[in-house]
Design an enzyme around this catalytic site. Structure first.
Site, PDB file in Angstrom:
ATOM      1  CB  SER A  23     -20.184  -2.185  21.051  1.00  0.00           C
ATOM      2  OG  SER A  23     -19.892  -1.845  22.142  1.00  0.00           O
ATOM      3  NE  ARG A  24     -17.599  -9.042  18.197  1.00  0.00           N
ATOM      4  CZ  ARG A  24     -16.449  -9.158  18.816  1.00  0.00           C
ATOM      5  NH1 ARG A  24     -16.072  -7.854  19.088  1.00  0.00           N
ATOM      6  NH2 ARG A  24     -16.000 -10.225  19.636  1.00  0.00           N
TER       7      ARG A  24
END
Length: 216
Positions: free
Chosen positions: A191-192
């Protein structure tokens, strides 16, 4: 194009990185990650992006090869008349970036830049393949040339000049050392929400490093 550039993405899931996971010395931590990249078969793990800024204030980047690392810093070799060298002589600071996509890791290094000694440059130059030694004489790096044949002809001339003798190091060729004051280790996460651990020198002459975790 068969796919939209904006749709290209990868989810990073291999591992995490926390303050408790890293060594207190960033050079030792760099060696740990570098050795892991070697063992994983990463192609050219010593390839690094070198960013410089010239006297005109414009940044420039290119890939060079790390040839030594120690507590003194990170060493690479080049033509002292090239654009990168002119930039560094005008503004002696640089940033290095290593990227190991298979390991989902990145290392950033910032610091001042110094020329290495002539003796150190001589030792490394003597270890290079003969073709690379000749090439250091052949190429007027970063200068315009008429055609590929210009290099071919210069190569023939220098091969004849140095036939049956060791090739000396050109006076315009040698090493630079990036003396780090900041080193950051980045580990890709889902999810970065990546993990980032940063080392900063307490001051320019200090051997002590301050350790921080950064938001992704």
């Amino acid at each position: 194009m068969t796919a939209s550039i904006s749709d290209l993405r990868k989810e990073y899931t291999r591992q995490g990185l926390d303050l408790a996971d890293v060594l207190p010395d960033p050079i030792a931590q760099f060696r740990r990650w570098f050795d892991a990249a070697l063992q994983a078969g990463v192609s050219e793990p010593n390839a690094m992006h070198l960013c410089t800024v010239g006297a005109n204030g414009r940044p420039d980047g290119r890939i060079v090869l790390l040839k030594d690392v120690s507590n003194a810093g990170f060493v690479f070799y080049t033509n002292y008349e090239s654009r990168k060298s002119r930039d560094l002589l005008a503004n002696p600071f640089a940033c290095l970036t290593f990227f190991y996509p298979d390991l989902e890791q990145q290392i950033r290094i910032e610091g001042r830049v110094e020329k290495v000694s002539d003796a150190e440059s001589d030792v490394y130059f003597a270890s290079r393949p003969r073709g690379s030694q000749i090439g250091a004489w052949v190429s007027p790096q970063s200068q315009p040339i008429d055609a590929r044949e210009t290099l071919t002809e210069r190569q023939r001339l220098y091969e004849a000049q140095f036939a049956d003798q060791p090739v000396p190091r050109p006076p315009h060729w040698g090493g630079f050392c990036v003396v780090p004051d900041l080193i950051e280790f980045w580990q890709g996460r889902p999810s970065r929400l990546h993990d980032r651990v940063r080392y900063r020198r307490a001051d320019t002459d200090s051997a002590n490093w301050q350790l921080d975790r950064l938001a992704p």
